[in-house]
Design an enzyme around this catalytic site. Sequence first.
Site, PDB file in Angstrom:
ATOM      1  N   ALA A   1      54.894  11.605   7.367  1.00 30.87           N
ATOM      2  CA  ALA A   1      54.771  10.850   6.104  1.00 30.87           C
ATOM      3  C   ALA A   1      53.845  11.591   5.136  1.00 30.87           C
ATOM      4  CB  ALA A   1      54.243   9.443   6.383  1.00 30.87           C
ATOM      5  N   TYR A   2      52.750  12.083   5.670  1.00 29.05           N
ATOM      6  CA  TYR A   2      51.801  12.852   4.857  1.00 29.05           C
ATOM      7  C   TYR A   2      52.485  14.094   4.266  1.00 29.05           C
ATOM      8  CZ  TYR A   2      47.389  15.557   4.156  1.00 29.05           C
ATOM      9  OH  TYR A   2      46.340  16.296   3.669  1.00 29.05           O
TER      10      TYR A   2
END
Length: 254
Positions: A157-158
């Site tokens: 996600a990052y």
Amino acid sequence: MTKRLEGMVALVTGAGRGIGLAIAERLARDGARIVLCNLDEDEARAAARELSVLQGGQQVPIAIGDLSDETVAKAAVNTAIEAHGRLDILVNNAGGGIILPFAEHTPQTIRTTIDRNLWTAIWCCYYTLPVMREQGFGRIINVGADSVRNGLWAHAAYNAAKGGVHGMTTGLAREFAMDGITVNTVAPCATNTPQMAEISARDPELANKFLSVIPMGRPAEMEEIAALVSYLASREAAFTTGQVISINGGSTML
Ligand SMILES: NC(=O)c1ccc[n+]([C@@H]2O[C@H](COP(=O)([O-])OP(=O)(O)OC[C@H]3O[C@@H](n4cnc5c(N)ncnc54)[C@H](O)[C@@H]3O)[C@@H](O)[C@H]2O)c1
């Protein structure tokens, strides 16, 4: 001797602590006048006091708020213009990961990750670039992440957010190449910060995995990141644009 960034005004986001504060300190030592924007007001005020000492007692203007809200980003840019009449350097450092396996994220933690790391940088660029174009000069340095290149554990996600920052770098660099504006990204690997210390305390095994991909066998130091930002912010870096430069002890090599 004239300092490298003498006469330049720098807005550093997320400069209340960690890498952002190290960058602000380095730019101040190199002669820039600093403007801070941060989510946490107490952190920002403490940082501003510290930076003021490095600027011969000159007050350091502060903008407080969440930069993923476009009105806060606009206000931060205005703070710099009202204080100094120009804005030469934008460092998009505000961010930080919610480091979890993708399947363990909630819809909210994914949204927060994108807000914190991508929208903050988008809005600050959006409101800064017209000012820089008018000046015929500007330096934008984003803080991305080397995990986009090596696909680190628990970073999906990052990496979606930081990959967006890397992608925006090349597009903006091309669009503003004839305006005296350069746009680059520095991409650190695991860095010796309070944020990393939290991850190490919570999950030492995961933190060790992050270090295991670094041939030099250690995290980056914040000052090593700040040194590259200072160079990219300088006038002598005029021909370097659209680059994503890893600071990673050899974790990725191309
Ligand atoms: N620490 C690492 O190992 C590492 C590695 C690669 C990249 N990075 C990136 O470097 C940057 C700095 O990391 P750090 O470890 O110093 O982070 P940190 O969490 O210690 O500090 C981040 C700062 O940004 C501020 N901030 C966060 N969200 C904000 C928002 N929406 N609006 C305004 N301010 C906001 C916080 O108040 C804080 O002062 C981040 O972009 C991070 O993703 C960090």
